[in-house]
Design an enzyme around this catalytic site. Structure first.
Site, mmCIF file in Angstrom:
data_model
loop_
_atom_site.group_PDB
_atom_site.id
_atom_site.type_symbol
_atom_site.label_atom_id
_atom_site.label_comp_id
_atom_site.label_asym_id
_atom_site.label_seq_id
_atom_site.Cartn_x
_atom_site.Cartn_y
_atom_site.Cartn_z
ATOM 1 N N ARG A 1 27.263 23.851 -35.223
ATOM 2 C CA ARG A 1 25.949 23.528 -34.675
ATOM 3 C C ARG A 1 25.717 24.323 -33.395
ATOM 4 N NH1 ARG A 1 25.656 16.936 -35.815
ATOM 5 N NH2 ARG A 1 26.145 17.128 -38.046
ATOM 6 N N SER B 1 27.001 8.173 -38.376
ATOM 7 C CA SER B 1 25.637 7.847 -38.790
ATOM 8 C C SER B 1 25.619 7.841 -40.305
ATOM 9 C CB SER B 1 24.621 8.845 -38.231
ATOM 10 O OG SER B 1 24.818 10.119 -38.807
ATOM 11 N N ARG C 1 34.890 14.236 -32.854
ATOM 12 C CA ARG C 1 34.422 13.491 -31.677
ATOM 13 C C ARG C 1 35.148 12.158 -31.505
ATOM 14 N NH1 ARG C 1 28.074 12.295 -30.526
ATOM 15 N NH2 ARG C 1 28.040 14.538 -30.119
#
Length: 425
Positions: free
Chosen positions: A258, A348, A385
């Site tokens: 990203r 998510s 993460r």
């Protein structure tokens, strides 16, 4: 892409969804106008084509001057047919391009508003109280010789890093635990490509408002994925799949990339917001009727992983304005970050209903023979993460870090990560 049939029959639902997202409801009318022009041009085209065929029979039977008049008429009709076909094609292209700018229809009950308007559904676990100075994950990681951002920047630039020693082992432990969780839930593990064609990237909805966050290799016209969701969504593109035995579930393990465009100055310390990381992503193809239930199941598996890592977290219902264009609803799990006394998103899961499947041509054949788009869903089972939250929540006064029991089997039974006196040099 949204269902054009729904848009024609009930445009107010789509307009309301656009408003809830904070997007332009006027796109709905633009699509309807282009679609009406396309259908009108097609009707005229078909009428002229029918007239052209009838005229052809008359030309074959005519002679002399009458034949010449009919041939002139046929030539004029052929030009009209060609022009009408071009009009219909242009209107269809315009309608499709406009429709692709409309986000998925927001599910009922999704909070309105933007990034800060989420609704907290529940808290799980209690943030730990420390009786010593809290170190952040980078200080801990450097002390364990687990994270090296200096050399990452030297070799690749800002927001790159090395995971070394127990840092590398901890990431592999997390990802392997996630694969085991996925296997137990009936997922097929997949190592996915990390470069995809433009039509696959566009089909998943990632080339919209956030296209500037995606790395593109111009010389090859390929995109680097920011999640294996992209490759998994494209896996069955153009296919009719069999869902009679239940959802098709895949767990994709991949490197992710990203650009983090627009995030300058945010989470620049450590490995919270980086350009490259690894992730295990759950991805499901299922029926429209089962999609909401599958969404809850994926959320449940994510929470089981968070429990395995022994992390306090909260579950939020993401507001419409913070949804990606393909998601109808999204739940995030955010772990407590002691050094910043805030919650940090770790997982998510999105229900994309038929949005991606329509773009990518993934369909199913129902029991009564109907061929229709499937629903697609995705969710994070583990990613780099997580190391941030694990180090900070399980740190000890001397800079060591307790290994959560659920991860110990993946670290050879290791119970404690111990400082080495600083990062390896």
């Amino acid at each position: 892409m949204i269902d054009l049939k729904l848009l024609r029959q009930d445009p107010d639902i789509v307009r309301a969804s656009q408003v809830t997202r904070g997007d332009d409801p006027g796109l709905v009318d633009q699509v309807l106008d282009a679609d009406a022009r396309r259908r009108a041009a097609l009707t005229d085209f078909e009428n002229r084509r029918a007239e052209q065929k009838s005229l052809g029979k008359l030309v074959a039977a005519a002679q002399g001057e009458e034949k010449q008049e009919l041939l002139a008429r046929a030539k004029s009709l052929a030009e009209q047919v060609k022009a009408l076909q071009a009009d219909a094609d242009a209107a269809e292209t315009e309608a499709t391009e406009l429709a692709r700018r409309i986000g998925n229809i927001v599910a009922e009950g999704v909070p309105a508003g933007g990034e800060d308007d989420f609704v907290v559904l529940r808290h799980e676990g209690t943030p730990r109280e420390f009786d010593f100075r809290v170190r952040d994950h980078l200080e801990l990681g450097e002390g364990l010789a687990a994270i090296d951002t200096e050399r990452g920047a030297k070799v690749s630039g800002a927001r790159f890093y090395y995971l070394t020693g127990v840092g590398a082992r901890l990431e592999l432990a997390l990802l392997n635990a996630a694969v085991d969780k996925a296997l137990a839930a009936g997922f097929t593990p997949v190592i996915t490509p990390t470069l995809v064609k433009p039509e696959i990237m566009a089909g998943t909805g990632f080339l919209g408002a956030h296209a500037d966050e995606i790395y593109r290799l111009e010389a090859d016209d390929l995109y680097l994925v920011g999640t294996s969701e992209v490759a998994l969504a494209g896996y069955h593109s153009g296919e009719i799949i069999d869902l009679s035995a239940g959802p098709k579930r895949y767990a994709g393990w991949s490197a992710c990339y990203r650009r983090e465009a627009g995030s300058y100055g945010k989470d620049t310390r450590g490995i919270i917001r980086v350009h490259q990381f690894h992730k295990v992503e759950a991805f499901s193809y299922t029926t429209v009727e089962d999609a909401a239930a599958e969404h809850q199941r994926i959320l449940g598996w994510e929470e089981e992983m968070l429990a395995l890592a022994e992390l306090p977290y909260r579950v939020i219902d993401t507001a419409a304005g913070d949804l990606g264009s393909s998601a109808a609803r999204k739940f995030d799990c955010e772990a407590w970050l002691p050094s910043q006394e805030r919650y940090l998103e770790l997982t998510s899961t999105s229900n994309c209903t038929t949005f991606q499947a329509r773009r990518l041509g993934v369909r199913e054949r129902t029991a009564d023979g109907e061929v229709r788009p499937v629903a697609t869903l995705n969710g994070t089972l583990a990613t780099t993460r997580w190391i941030v939250a694990i180090l900070e929540n399980h740190q000890q006064a001397d800079g060591s870090v307790r290994v959560p029991e659920g991860l110990r089997p993946y670290l050879g039974g290791l119970e404690l990560l111990e400082p080495t006196g600083g990062a390896s040099r």
